[in-house]
Design a protein around this motif. Structure first.
Motif, PDB file in Angstrom:
ATOM      1  N   SER A  55       0.863  -1.191   0.000  1.00 38.64           N
ATOM      2  CA  SER A  55       0.000   0.000   0.000  1.00 38.64           C
ATOM      3  C   SER A  55       0.892   1.231   0.000  1.00 38.64           C
ATOM      4  O   SER A  55       1.720   1.403   0.905  1.00 38.64           O
ATOM      5  CB  SER A  55      -0.884   0.024   1.247  1.00 38.64           C
ATOM      6  N   GLY A  92      -5.234   3.532  -1.578  1.00 37.31           N
ATOM      7  CA  GLY A  92      -6.516   4.040  -1.070  1.00 37.31           C
ATOM      8  C   GLY A  92      -7.461   4.324  -2.233  1.00 37.31           C
ATOM      9  O   GLY A  92      -7.629   3.491  -3.122  1.00 37.31           O
ATOM     10  N   VAL A 118     -15.649   5.556  -3.692  1.00 42.04           N
ATOM     11  CA  VAL A 118     -16.712   5.170  -2.760  1.00 42.04           C
ATOM     12  C   VAL A 118     -17.021   6.407  -1.929  1.00 42.04           C
ATOM     13  O   VAL A 118     -16.152   6.907  -1.205  1.00 42.04           O
ATOM     14  CB  VAL A 118     -16.263   3.997  -1.856  1.00 42.04           C
ATOM     15  N   GLY A 154      -7.487  -3.475   2.135  1.00 41.68           N
ATOM     16  CA  GLY A 154      -6.351  -4.072   1.421  1.00 41.68           C
ATOM     17  C   GLY A 154      -6.430  -5.589   1.378  1.00 41.68           C
ATOM     18  O   GLY A 154      -6.091  -6.215   0.367  1.00 41.68           O
TER      19      GLY A 154
HETATM   20  P1  ADP Z   1      -4.797  -0.864   2.929  1.00 34.61           P
HETATM   21  O1  ADP Z   1      -6.127  -1.127   3.579  1.00 34.61           O
HETATM   22  O2  ADP Z   1      -3.951  -2.089   2.808  1.00 34.61           O
HETATM   23  O3  ADP Z   1      -4.066   0.328   3.500  1.00 34.61           O
HETATM   24  P2  ADP Z   1      -5.630   0.842   0.744  1.00 34.61           P
HETATM   25  O4  ADP Z   1      -6.099   1.870   1.723  1.00 34.61           O
HETATM   26  O5  ADP Z   1      -4.604   1.272  -0.229  1.00 34.61           O
HETATM   27  O6  ADP Z   1      -5.115  -0.513   1.422  1.00 34.61           O
HETATM   28  O7  ADP Z   1      -6.941   0.336  -0.016  1.00 34.61           O
HETATM   29  C1  ADP Z   1      -6.979  -0.877  -0.712  1.00 34.61           C
HETATM   30  C2  ADP Z   1      -7.956  -0.749  -1.850  1.00 34.61           C
HETATM   31  O8  ADP Z   1      -9.250  -0.435  -1.338  1.00 34.61           O
HETATM   32  C3  ADP Z   1      -7.642   0.363  -2.836  1.00 34.61           C
HETATM   33  O9  ADP Z   1      -6.713  -0.031  -3.826  1.00 34.61           O
HETATM   34  C4  ADP Z   1      -9.015   0.639  -3.434  1.00 34.61           C
HETATM   35  O10 ADP Z   1      -9.322  -0.310  -4.432  1.00 34.61           O
HETATM   36  C5  ADP Z   1      -9.939   0.413  -2.235  1.00 34.61           C
HETATM   37  N1  ADP Z   1     -10.221   1.689  -1.560  1.00 34.61           N
HETATM   38  C6  ADP Z   1      -9.733   2.142  -0.390  1.00 34.61           C
HETATM   39  N2  ADP Z   1     -10.271   3.354  -0.080  1.00 34.61           N
HETATM   40  C7  ADP Z   1     -11.133   3.660  -1.083  1.00 34.61           C
HETATM   41  C8  ADP Z   1     -12.034   4.754  -1.362  1.00 34.61           C
HETATM   42  N3  ADP Z   1     -12.157   5.793  -0.528  1.00 34.61           N
HETATM   43  N4  ADP Z   1     -12.768   4.710  -2.507  1.00 34.61           N
HETATM   44  C9  ADP Z   1     -12.684   3.662  -3.345  1.00 34.61           C
HETATM   45  N5  ADP Z   1     -11.870   2.590  -3.134  1.00 34.61           N
HETATM   46  C10 ADP Z   1     -11.105   2.590  -2.028  1.00 34.61           C
END
Ligand code: ADP
Length: 311
Positions: free
Chosen positions: A194, A227, A247, A257
């Protein structure tokens, strides 16, 4: 048929209920969350197993029964007489979630004690799945044994999948964490970092820099989550980017994630198409963060916003 073995720690989760001072017990943990979603996303002929250690107490039995009921293979779970499963509790203060953990002595920390247990779990498997939390909870010598076991697995044709899932609180210091993460990268075929965490701890200026650092460590396929931002996938001769649908009503980002990883792997194992895997991953993660809790039924209806008082 593909056999996947996820390796890590499942914990008891105590989540607050609407009645004050009342909590509901469930089970969760990063690698378990991914295994749980993988089991739901993959066709029935594929096998998803979980490798960990639990106690002999009632809560441990219930945890294994929960995994069994989810269709996850539990045959190689170690059972210890001297310890039990870890626990975390979610507190809600004015809508803000905070977490308290009791996991320092958990059985999962000793999962590699059993002679040959990991080798037995990986025998005949196609894919092993670990995270930075799997690395963090193990004593140094057992972490080295895990990485050696994964290297042997790889040498015999298995694929290793790794989510660095950086959790500095679980490590003595940042250097211990980043050092172990890059050692694990060196035995991994697929890495799913991430970006925000990687930028904080490795100083990566861009998601490209994150992807390049893992590619330089020898990882064939790197998927950088970011994210709500653009997902980037880098593999031999390929660079794919994909913007997830925003979203707007994020309810709970727990397991964003973890579920993303499951959605990506299930689709990628199906047809090897990177773009389709990103679509599937983002769709599943969007569903999960639109609901409360780590493990969300795939057919859970969208949450209806609470009615405005007086409306
Ligand atoms: P982690 O939970 O491992 O920190 P991330 O925050 O990068 O991972 O989020 C993982 C995935 O969840 C992203 O690649 C995306 O597909 C989805 N995601 C997270 N936050 C959002 C958001 N606000 N809107 C849309 N998709 C999201």
């Amino acid at each position: 048929m593909t056999r996947i073995v996820a390796i890590g720690e499942c914990m008891v989760e105590l989540a607050p209920c609407p009645t004050p001072d009342t909590y509901r017990a469930g089970f969760a943990g990063d690698t378990l969350n991914t295994a749980w979603y993988l089991r739901k996303m993959l066709a029935a002929e594929h096998e998803v197993a979980y490798f960990t250690a639990v106690g002999h107490d009632d809560m441990s039995q219930r945890m294994v029964a929960f995994l069994d009921a989810a269709g996850i293979v539990t045959a190689h779970i170690q059972r210890r007489h001297d310890s039990t499963v870890g626990l975390y509790m979610i507190s809600l203060n004015n809508g803000e979630r905070s977490f308290s953990y009791w996991r320092g002595q958990s059985a999962a920390r000793r999962m590699l004690d059993g002679e040959g247990a990991l080798q037995a779990a990986l025998a005949g498997a196609d894919m092993a799945y670990i995270s930075g939390i799997t690395l963090a909870i193990l004593p140094d010598c057992d972490r080295a044994r895990l990485l050696h076991g994964l290297q042997v697995f790889r040498d015999s044709g298995g694929k290793v999948v790794f989510d660095p899932n950086l959790r500095p609180r679980l490590w003595p210091d940042g250097a211990a964490m980043t050092g172990a993460v890059m050692q694990a990268a060196a035995v991994s075929d697929i890495c799913l970092p991430s970006y925000e965490d990687e930028a904080d701890w490795f100083g990566d200026a861009t998601p490209d820099a994150t992807a390049q650092r893992y590619r330089d460590a020898g990882v064939g396929l790197v998927v950088v989550k970011n994210g709500p931002g653009e997902i980037m996938v880098v593999a031999d001769g390929q660079r794919v980017t994909f913007a997830p649908e925003p979203v707007l009503d994020v309810v709970d980002t727990t397991a964003a994630g973890d579920s993303f990883n499951a959605g990506f792997l299930a689709s990628y194992l199906d047809d090897g198409d990177l773009e389709r895997a990103c679509v599937a991953a983002a769709r599943l993660a969007a569903h999960v963060i639109s609901h409360s809790g780590a493990l969300v039924a795939l057919d859970a209806p969208p949450l209806v916003p609470a009615p405005v008082a007086g409306a």
